[in-house]
Each structure stands twice: as C-alpha cells, then as structure tokens.
Design a protein around this motif. Sequence first.
Motif, PDB file in Angstrom:
ATOM      1  N   LEU A  98      -6.370 -38.587  11.437  1.00 50.53           N
ATOM      2  CA  LEU A  98      -7.298 -39.716  11.497  1.00 50.53           C
ATOM      3  C   LEU A  98      -7.707 -40.162  10.100  1.00 50.53           C
ATOM      4  N   GLN A  99      -7.888 -39.204   9.198  1.00 49.81           N
ATOM      5  CA  GLN A  99      -8.194 -39.571   7.812  1.00 49.81           C
ATOM      6  C   GLN A  99      -7.052 -40.366   7.188  1.00 49.81           C
ATOM      7  N   ALA A 100      -5.819 -39.959   7.515  1.00 46.26           N
ATOM      8  CA  ALA A 100      -4.661 -40.676   6.975  1.00 46.26           C
ATOM      9  C   ALA A 100      -4.601 -42.107   7.484  1.00 46.26           C
ATOM     10  N   GLU A 101      -5.195 -42.364   8.649  1.00 46.58           N
ATOM     11  CA  GLU A 101      -5.276 -43.728   9.183  1.00 46.58           C
ATOM     12  C   GLU A 101      -6.421 -44.522   8.560  1.00 46.58           C
ATOM     13  N   GLY A 102      -7.214 -43.864   7.718  1.00 47.14           N
ATOM     14  CA  GLY A 102      -8.357 -44.534   7.100  1.00 47.14           C
ATOM     15  C   GLY A 102      -9.641 -44.420   7.895  1.00 47.14           C
ATOM     16  N   ARG A 103      -9.664 -43.554   8.902  1.00 48.58           N
ATOM     17  CA  ARG A 103     -10.882 -43.393   9.707  1.00 48.58           C
ATOM     18  C   ARG A 103     -11.953 -42.652   8.904  1.00 48.58           C
ATOM     19  N   PRO A 104     -13.219 -42.997   9.107  1.00 49.40           N
ATOM     20  CA  PRO A 104     -14.303 -42.450   8.270  1.00 49.40           C
ATOM     21  C   PRO A 104     -14.804 -41.096   8.748  1.00 49.40           C
ATOM     22  N   VAL A 105     -14.022 -40.032   8.488  1.00 48.67           N
ATOM     23  CA  VAL A 105     -14.426 -38.683   8.864  1.00 48.67           C
ATOM     24  C   VAL A 105     -14.150 -37.746   7.697  1.00 48.67           C
ATOM     25  N   GLU A 106     -15.071 -36.823   7.466  1.00 53.40           N
ATOM     26  CA  GLU A 106     -14.959 -35.905   6.331  1.00 53.40           C
ATOM     27  C   GLU A 106     -15.465 -34.535   6.754  1.00 53.40           C
ATOM     28  N   ILE A 107     -14.765 -33.484   6.295  1.00 56.68           N
ATOM     29  CA  ILE A 107     -15.231 -32.100   6.473  1.00 56.68           C
ATOM     30  C   ILE A 107     -15.527 -31.533   5.098  1.00 56.68           C
ATOM     31  N   ARG A 108     -16.704 -30.995   4.918  1.00 54.68           N
ATOM     32  CA  ARG A 108     -17.082 -30.378   3.641  1.00 54.68           C
ATOM     33  C   ARG A 108     -17.279 -28.883   3.847  1.00 54.68           C
ATOM     34  N   GLY A 109     -16.321 -28.106   3.316  1.00 54.87           N
ATOM     35  CA  GLY A 109     -16.433 -26.663   3.369  1.00 54.87           C
ATOM     36  C   GLY A 109     -17.359 -26.133   2.296  1.00 54.87           C
ATOM     37  N   ARG A 110     -17.917 -24.960   2.559  1.00 54.91           N
ATOM     38  CA  ARG A 110     -18.865 -24.295   1.654  1.00 54.91           C
ATOM     39  C   ARG A 110     -20.036 -25.215   1.335  1.00 54.91           C
ATOM     40  N   ASN A 111     -20.465 -25.955   2.344  1.00 55.17           N
ATOM     41  CA  ASN A 111     -21.668 -26.785   2.305  1.00 55.17           C
ATOM     42  C   ASN A 111     -22.620 -26.220   3.362  1.00 55.17           C
ATOM     43  N   LYS A 112     -23.502 -25.370   2.942  1.00 55.93           N
ATOM     44  CA  LYS A 112     -24.389 -24.647   3.852  1.00 55.93           C
ATOM     45  C   LYS A 112     -25.727 -25.363   3.975  1.00 55.93           C
ATOM     46  N   VAL A 113     -26.113 -25.690   5.210  1.00 51.70           N
ATOM     47  CA  VAL A 113     -27.425 -26.299   5.432  1.00 51.70           C
ATOM     48  C   VAL A 113     -28.483 -25.216   5.265  1.00 51.70           C
ATOM     49  N   ALA A 114     -29.275 -25.356   4.197  1.00 52.78           N
ATOM     50  CA  ALA A 114     -30.298 -24.351   3.886  1.00 52.78           C
ATOM     51  C   ALA A 114     -31.659 -24.716   4.451  1.00 52.78           C
ATOM     52  N   ASP A 115     -31.866 -26.012   4.712  1.00 49.06           N
ATOM     53  CA  ASP A 115     -33.154 -26.449   5.248  1.00 49.06           C
ATOM     54  C   ASP A 115     -32.962 -27.820   5.883  1.00 49.06           C
ATOM     55  N   LEU A 116     -33.743 -28.075   6.900  1.00 51.24           N
ATOM     56  CA  LEU A 116     -33.747 -29.420   7.482  1.00 51.24           C
ATOM     57  C   LEU A 116     -35.158 -29.765   7.916  1.00 51.24           C
ATOM     58  N   GLN A 117     -35.470 -31.029   7.758  1.00 48.01           N
ATOM     59  CA  GLN A 117     -36.791 -31.542   8.138  1.00 48.01           C
ATOM     60  C   GLN A 117     -36.588 -32.750   9.034  1.00 48.01           C
ATOM     61  N   SER A 118     -37.073 -32.649  10.248  1.00 45.92           N
ATOM     62  CA  SER A 118     -36.897 -33.698  11.232  1.00 45.92           C
ATOM     63  C   SER A 118     -37.949 -34.785  11.030  1.00 45.92           C
ATOM     64  N   ARG A 119     -37.504 -36.025  10.852  1.00 48.30           N
ATOM     65  CA  ARG A 119     -38.381 -37.176  10.690  1.00 48.30           C
ATOM     66  C   ARG A 119     -38.230 -38.096  11.905  1.00 48.30           C
ATOM     67  N   ASP A 120     -39.049 -39.134  11.966  1.00 48.41           N
ATOM     68  CA  ASP A 120     -39.022 -40.018  13.132  1.00 48.41           C
ATOM     69  C   ASP A 120     -37.676 -40.702  13.319  1.00 48.41           C
ATOM     70  N   ASP A 121     -37.070 -41.178  12.208  1.00 47.75           N
ATOM     71  CA  ASP A 121     -35.837 -41.948  12.337  1.00 47.75           C
ATOM     72  C   ASP A 121     -34.645 -41.326  11.625  1.00 47.75           C
ATOM     73  N   HIS A 122     -34.783 -40.084  11.134  1.00 50.85           N
ATOM     74  CA  HIS A 122     -33.667 -39.397  10.487  1.00 50.85           C
ATOM     75  C   HIS A 122     -34.018 -37.927  10.295  1.00 50.85           C
ATOM     76  N   THR A 123     -33.059 -37.177   9.774  1.00 49.91           N
ATOM     77  CA  THR A 123     -33.280 -35.780   9.410  1.00 49.91           C
ATOM     78  C   THR A 123     -32.906 -35.609   7.945  1.00 49.91           C
ATOM     79  N   LEU A 124     -33.762 -34.935   7.181  1.00 47.06           N
ATOM     80  CA  LEU A 124     -33.494 -34.653   5.776  1.00 47.06           C
ATOM     81  C   LEU A 124     -32.908 -33.250   5.672  1.00 47.06           C
ATOM     82  N   LEU A 125     -31.727 -33.158   5.040  1.00 44.75           N
ATOM     83  CA  LEU A 125     -31.015 -31.888   4.912  1.00 44.75           C
ATOM     84  C   LEU A 125     -30.991 -31.442   3.460  1.00 44.75           C
ATOM     85  N   SER A 126     -31.147 -30.155   3.278  1.00 51.49           N
ATOM     86  CA  SER A 126     -30.934 -29.538   1.975  1.00 51.49           C
ATOM     87  C   SER A 126     -29.680 -28.674   2.090  1.00 51.49           C
TER      88      SER A 126
END
Length: 543
Positions: free
Chosen positions: A140-168
């Motif tokens: 799908l990426q080769a077709e130009g579709r907007p998808v990405e996998i990021r390895g060794r990206n660990k979510v250390a914190d998240l804060q839930s807001r009304d219209d989004h979530t903030l990730l560290s």
Amino acid sequence: MTKLFEVPLYPYKRSPDQDAPAPVRRPVVIIGAGPVGLAMAIDLVQADVPVLVVDDNDRVSTGSRAICFSKRSLEIFDRLGCGGQMVDKGVVWNAGRVFFGDRQVYDFNLLPEEGHKRPAFINLQQYYCELHLVERIRALQAEGRPVEIRGRNKVADLQSRDDHTLLSIETPDGVYALEADWLIACDGAGSPARAMLDLDFAGRVFEDNFLIADVIMKADFPTERWFWFDPPFNKDQSALLHKQPDGVWRIDLQLGWDIDKDREKRPENVIPRLREMLGPDVDFDLEWVSIYTFQCRRMETFRHGRVVFAGDSAHQVSPFGARGANSGFQDIDNLGWKLKLVLDGTAPESLLDSYTFERELAADENIRQSTRSTDFITPKSEISRIFRDAVLDLSEHHAFARPLVNSGRLSVPAVYDGSPLNGPDAAGLPARTRPGSPAVDAPLAEDWLLERIGGGFRLLGLDAEVPGDLRVDGLHVTGTTLSGARIGPELRDRYMGGAPAAVYLIRPDQHVAARWTAFDPDAVRAALATALARQPGKQGDVS
C-alpha cells in the motif's frame, strides 16, 4: 529458531515529526504493530484514512502465539488484500477429534456444508500473520497510500483531551510529542495505554498453568485439532495438538496450579513430557516454550472519548476456542468503516457508540463461552469432574451428549442482535442472515458472494431488481441484482429460504443491516440512516 525473529521489519528511522517545532496532529494513531493493530491500519488506509502505527518493538512476535485463524478472519483478510497469502502459507483444517484417556470418543467437522471459499480454520504462526500484514502495508505504501509504521517508538505517556490525545513518544533519539485526532490502542493484554488512562478489566483470573511447546518434527498425525481429557501421558490434566507450517507442531499441556514456571520451561523437563506424549520413536526439536495462565475479562467500555481499544487491550479470553486474535480482527472490522465515516463527516460521532455496543456484546459472548470451556476442561470440584467424565463417556456412543463436551467452543463471528444499527427484518427469510448477522458466503457463477459484496455499503437484490448505483444523502451504495439461474442453491438457501425474492442492505463490515422481500427506496433510505446512527426522521434523497 526461525531467522524471521531476528529481522527488523520496521526499523527505527528518525521522523520529521521529531524535529517539528510543535506537536504534529495526525488523524489516526494506532499503538501496537501486532496482528490487530496492523489489520486496523490496512483497513483504514484502504479507505484513504492516513494512519500512523507506533510500536516499541521493530519485528515480529517471538513464538507461534496465536495460530488458529477462523473462516471469518480469513474473509476479513480477503477484504484487506492478504487472505490468499495467509491461506497459501497456513495449514487448512476443518476437522477435530476428542479423546478421553487413551480412547477417541468422537470426531467433528466445523464446516460440514459445501459452498464456502474459505475453510473453517487455518493454522499459521502469529509471526507469519504479522509478516503478511506488514507486506500488505508495504504494498500500500508503494501505491502512495498514507500509512507508516514507526518501530522503536514507545508511547511513554498519553493525555486524553476533548478533541484529541497528546502522546509522548520515546525513541533512540529522545522523546517527542504527537497529537492524534483518534487514538486506537491495540497494545495487547498488558496495554500500557489502558494503564495510562487508569482503566482496568473486570472478570475472572484462572489459576491453572499451561505449557506451550512449538515442536519441529516429522509426524504422520492428520491435519486436525486433537484434544485429550485426562490422557495417560498427562494424567488428570488435558492436552492439545495442532499442526502448523514448516513442520512445526503446537502442543499445549495442562500443568496445574502450584508449579515452578522457570523450572517447568527448562528443556530437560519439557522434553520428557513431550517424549511421553509422542512416543520414543518420534524425533523432534524444541523451537519455542512458554507457560501461560489466562483471564476471561474485559474493560467496562471500549471507547473513552477519542481513545478506542481493540483486541487484547480491550478483552481477554482463554486460548481454548481461538477467540482471542479472531475477536480482535472482528473488532477492527467493526471499527474501521465507522471511524472513516465519522472522519469524513458523513456520520455523527455517535456512530462509534455502536462499536462499543456491538463489540462489547461479542466480548461478553466470547468470555461466556471461554469461561465455560475452562470450567469444563479444568473442573474445580469433585462433582464437576464426575459430571464432565460422565459426559465424555456418554459421548463415545450417544450423539446427544456430544454438544455438552466443551474442549473449547471454537470461534464464530458475532451476531449483533439488538444493535441500534439494525434495520427492519422481513418475515420468512432465513434466520442465519438476519440483521446483525455476518453475511454468509456462497458461490456465484464467476466468483464468491463476499468478494462481490466487498467493503462498502451494498444493496443485494435476489429475484428483485435493485439500482446498480445509489446515492443516499451523499453516500454511495452499490447495488447488485441476481436472478433466475444466477442464484445457486446455496445462495437461495442461505438468503431466501422459501421466499420468492429478497433484498439485503449490507454494511461495509459485511454484516446485514436490513432486509426486505422487495425494493423500496424509502425503506432503504430509512435503514441506511439507522445504520449510520443519524437522527431519527432525517430526510434524504435516493437517486
């Protein structure tokens, strides 16, 4: 041990988001590149929703883990574009045997009727499932579709807001911040995301320990599920045998409550157990060994504002019945189209409330079945054991007793009876395809019904003419009319019964939304409004 475990599939690479002066906002972020998270990403990006997957790992899971993928999961994989690869690599099976002591008490067939593209199950190591899903994302990426996998990206914190979530997010280059309009947590049974939101499970935790061994061997056992109650090689316990690709066999042995897990996993203790089971003349090598206990629990609700949970992060069951990963794929199958329509503004955000209703309903059924299986396999009292053994004895010669045997009720797709998205149901049509049920496959002259239905809203007319292309309140609905000799006996039996005609409105996840015995554009408009969770009485145009 396969080299696949050692190869980073999505190695760490510094992202422009890490150098942005302010947190970048992403429409959808998925935590977890396991099978459920990867499938969720494919489902969304095939609908042109930009997706980012983050994971603290960068490669496939070690060990076979989930291996039994059900017919419904294979049908979902077909829609995701990788079903053929899964089946080609997997070991196909429909049949099983149940043993009590040293004798077989009965056998069974999970798909006794003809006219289905996919088998009841395939066995495929989880690492191969993940590999095929990653390969599909690369395509799908080769077709130009907007998808990405990021390895060794660990979510250390998240804060839930009304219209989004903030990730560290922690990386080898340090921490960066990211915002997500919608966050989907597919981060497994231990779910750090669930812990960060101070959410928990409710349900039962079981004390029994089970040993899993992946064994490489040449054996002439048939390609079937074999389950033993109280076998001579594991007295007063249970055992399970499954064939996997590459000459690998999965063996599960019940060990009991009070054990030294580290000691039991040592090869010098595992190998004698397996030797007693397999016999002295079978040569084998250990590939992977683990000991597990399990839970039958779920979150109180799967959606918390802009954070949605799917798979093991939302619910857990015992492995008996293969209801874990398979229910996770049904989660994403249910969620993807709804989130797409909400993001597009085609449906209100309240449509996502139906995700929690339908998938919590399914989780409750899976937990109920899984708990009953566990109680039957591991009786907790003497009277329970007497009952179980009597049922097993009777089942050898009396068919009425066999439905009472519970070695794990194998995964079937959920029927969303009572869903707020269900529309009208015409009397006299078959119960198996009622509103809320998954569409049942059937052969057509050129292809298969589920292939024809695809992944959008579909209006299916059987001996009833329906428009080939409808626009309902700006939403596209594809119509297919089949009549006369084009309706084979399987299709007629599964969708018409004795009725002279039938019309089905089918959702993008291939569940039936509504059905009638004739086409009525006003009825279609009303049923579609219901399926989109729009306000009652909203008017629209059908063209």
